[in-house]
Motif scaffolding. Structure first.
Motif, PDB file in Angstrom:
ATOM      1  N   ARG A 213      23.030   5.466 -44.337  1.00 29.53           N
ATOM      2  CA  ARG A 213      21.903   5.190 -45.219  1.00 29.53           C
ATOM      3  C   ARG A 213      22.487   4.600 -46.497  1.00 29.53           C
ATOM      4  O   ARG A 213      23.670   4.801 -46.801  1.00 29.53           O
ATOM      5  CB  ARG A 213      21.058   6.434 -45.468  1.00 29.53           C
ATOM      6  CG  ARG A 213      21.730   7.552 -46.150  1.00 29.53           C
ATOM      7  CD  ARG A 213      20.866   8.831 -46.131  1.00 29.53           C
ATOM      8  NE  ARG A 213      21.700   9.945 -46.490  1.00 29.53           N
ATOM      9  CZ  ARG A 213      21.763  10.482 -47.699  1.00 29.53           C
ATOM     10  NH1 ARG A 213      20.995  10.025 -48.666  1.00 29.53           N
ATOM     11  NH2 ARG A 213      22.583  11.475 -47.946  1.00 29.53           N
ATOM     12  N   THR A 214      21.682   3.890 -47.242  1.00 29.59           N
ATOM     13  CA  THR A 214      22.187   3.215 -48.444  1.00 29.59           C
ATOM     14  C   THR A 214      21.297   3.495 -49.636  1.00 29.59           C
ATOM     15  O   THR A 214      20.098   3.760 -49.497  1.00 29.59           O
ATOM     16  CB  THR A 214      22.288   1.692 -48.227  1.00 29.59           C
ATOM     17  OG1 THR A 214      20.989   1.157 -47.979  1.00 29.59           O
ATOM     18  CG2 THR A 214      23.226   1.350 -47.085  1.00 29.59           C
ATOM     19  N   ARG A 215      21.911   3.411 -50.800  1.00 30.13           N
ATOM     20  CA  ARG A 215      21.184   3.512 -52.073  1.00 30.13           C
ATOM     21  C   ARG A 215      21.782   2.460 -52.988  1.00 30.13           C
ATOM     22  O   ARG A 215      22.997   2.446 -53.202  1.00 30.13           O
ATOM     23  CB  ARG A 215      21.360   4.915 -52.662  1.00 30.13           C
ATOM     24  CG  ARG A 215      20.820   5.085 -54.073  1.00 30.13           C
ATOM     25  CD  ARG A 215      19.365   5.499 -54.059  1.00 30.13           C
ATOM     26  NE  ARG A 215      18.768   5.463 -55.380  1.00 30.13           N
ATOM     27  CZ  ARG A 215      18.616   6.509 -56.167  1.00 30.13           C
ATOM     28  NH1 ARG A 215      19.047   7.688 -55.793  1.00 30.13           N
ATOM     29  NH2 ARG A 215      18.029   6.371 -57.339  1.00 30.13           N
TER      30      ARG A 215
ATOM     31  N   CYS B 205      24.422  -0.168 -43.223  1.00 28.74           N
ATOM     32  CA  CYS B 205      23.248   0.453 -42.616  1.00 28.74           C
ATOM     33  C   CYS B 205      23.274   0.230 -41.102  1.00 28.74           C
ATOM     34  O   CYS B 205      22.972   1.141 -40.324  1.00 28.74           O
ATOM     35  CB  CYS B 205      21.981  -0.136 -43.225  1.00 28.74           C
ATOM     36  SG  CYS B 205      20.469   0.670 -42.707  1.00 28.74           S
ATOM     37  N   GLY B 206      23.671  -0.963 -40.689  1.00 29.76           N
ATOM     38  CA  GLY B 206      23.785  -1.282 -39.266  1.00 29.76           C
ATOM     39  C   GLY B 206      24.834  -0.450 -38.552  1.00 29.76           C
ATOM     40  O   GLY B 206      24.833  -0.359 -37.320  1.00 29.76           O
TER      41      GLY B 206
ATOM     42  N   LEU C  28      26.037   8.463 -46.720  1.00 34.30           N
ATOM     43  CA  LEU C  28      25.466   7.563 -47.721  1.00 34.30           C
ATOM     44  C   LEU C  28      26.503   6.575 -48.248  1.00 34.30           C
ATOM     45  O   LEU C  28      27.620   6.950 -48.572  1.00 34.30           O
ATOM     46  CB  LEU C  28      24.932   8.399 -48.888  1.00 34.30           C
ATOM     47  CG  LEU C  28      24.409   7.658 -50.115  1.00 34.30           C
ATOM     48  CD1 LEU C  28      23.150   6.851 -49.780  1.00 34.30           C
ATOM     49  CD2 LEU C  28      24.122   8.646 -51.247  1.00 34.30           C
ATOM     50  N   VAL C  29      26.092   5.308 -48.347  1.00 36.01           N
ATOM     51  CA  VAL C  29      26.865   4.281 -49.050  1.00 36.01           C
ATOM     52  C   VAL C  29      26.059   3.889 -50.280  1.00 36.01           C
ATOM     53  O   VAL C  29      24.901   3.484 -50.167  1.00 36.01           O
ATOM     54  CB  VAL C  29      27.132   3.038 -48.182  1.00 36.01           C
ATOM     55  CG1 VAL C  29      27.862   1.969 -48.989  1.00 36.01           C
ATOM     56  CG2 VAL C  29      27.933   3.395 -46.940  1.00 36.01           C
TER      57      VAL C  29
END
Length: 193
Positions: A42-44, A37-38, A11-12
């Motif tokens: 995954r991102t938040r 993400c690329g 996660l970032v």
């Protein structure tokens, strides 16, 4: 906003924006997060609207709101962070600082604060002077929180650079700088694991 393609992916967490609508600061952060993400992360994102829900940090509070808890838990789960702040009067905005102050909740964790995490930095301002001092302030804060600022930080003069509603920007060099930040946090995150 969350990209949850797979909870097994690292996660970032993105922190940044302004209160009162989607800003250049938030749009810049989204581009950097999309680049991470690329790279398989995954991102938040905690944008301006999310940070507006965080009460002023009170270190003596005996309980935390659901929004505060969600923010702290996301950072605890992160492999990397990207912070994007507007340059207000030569430094970071109050809402970004308030969110970062809330990380005091992690002080007694096995991994406190942003310890050993790569942290990408973005500053936006209407002019060059505040971008430099805002990046310097962010680097100092990340060091104090035991994080590793990535080698590259983006300083964006919004007097010249314009973002659009579709996630684009009028300057290809700025677009590449923001993507570089996302790629750098993704590249360095495994080193912190």
């Amino acid at each position: 906003m969350t990209n949850v393609s797979s909870l097994s992916q690292p996660l970032v967490v993105g922190i940044g924006g302004t209160i009162g609508g989607v800003s250049s600061t938030e749009r810049a952060l989204r581009i950097a997060l999309d680049a991470a993400c690329g790279q398989g992360f995954r991102t938040r994102m905690f944008g301006g609207a999310d940070m507006a829900k965080l009460p002023l940090y009170d270190p003596r509070a005996t309980s935390r709101t659901a929004e505060e808890q969600a923010f702290v838990e996301a950072v605890r789960s992160a492999s990397a962070v990207i912070i994007s702040s507007p340059g207000y009067h030569g430094s970071i905005s109050g809402v970004v600082k308030n969110a970062l102050d809330l990380l005091e909740e992690t002080a007694r964790d096995e991994r406190p604060y942003l310890a050993d995490m790569p942290v990408g930095l973005i500053a936006t301002a209407y002019g060059w002077q505040a971008t430099g001092s805002t990046i310097a302030a962010l680097r100092s804060i990340v060091h104090a929180l035991r994080g590793w600022p990535t080698p590259f930080a983006a300083a964006i003069n919004t007097q010249l650079t314009k973002f659009d509603d579709d996630g684009g920007v009028n300057d290809p060099a700025v677009l590449e700088q923001l993507r570089l930040i996302g790629r750098q946090v993704a590249r360095f995150a495994p080193l912190a694991a």
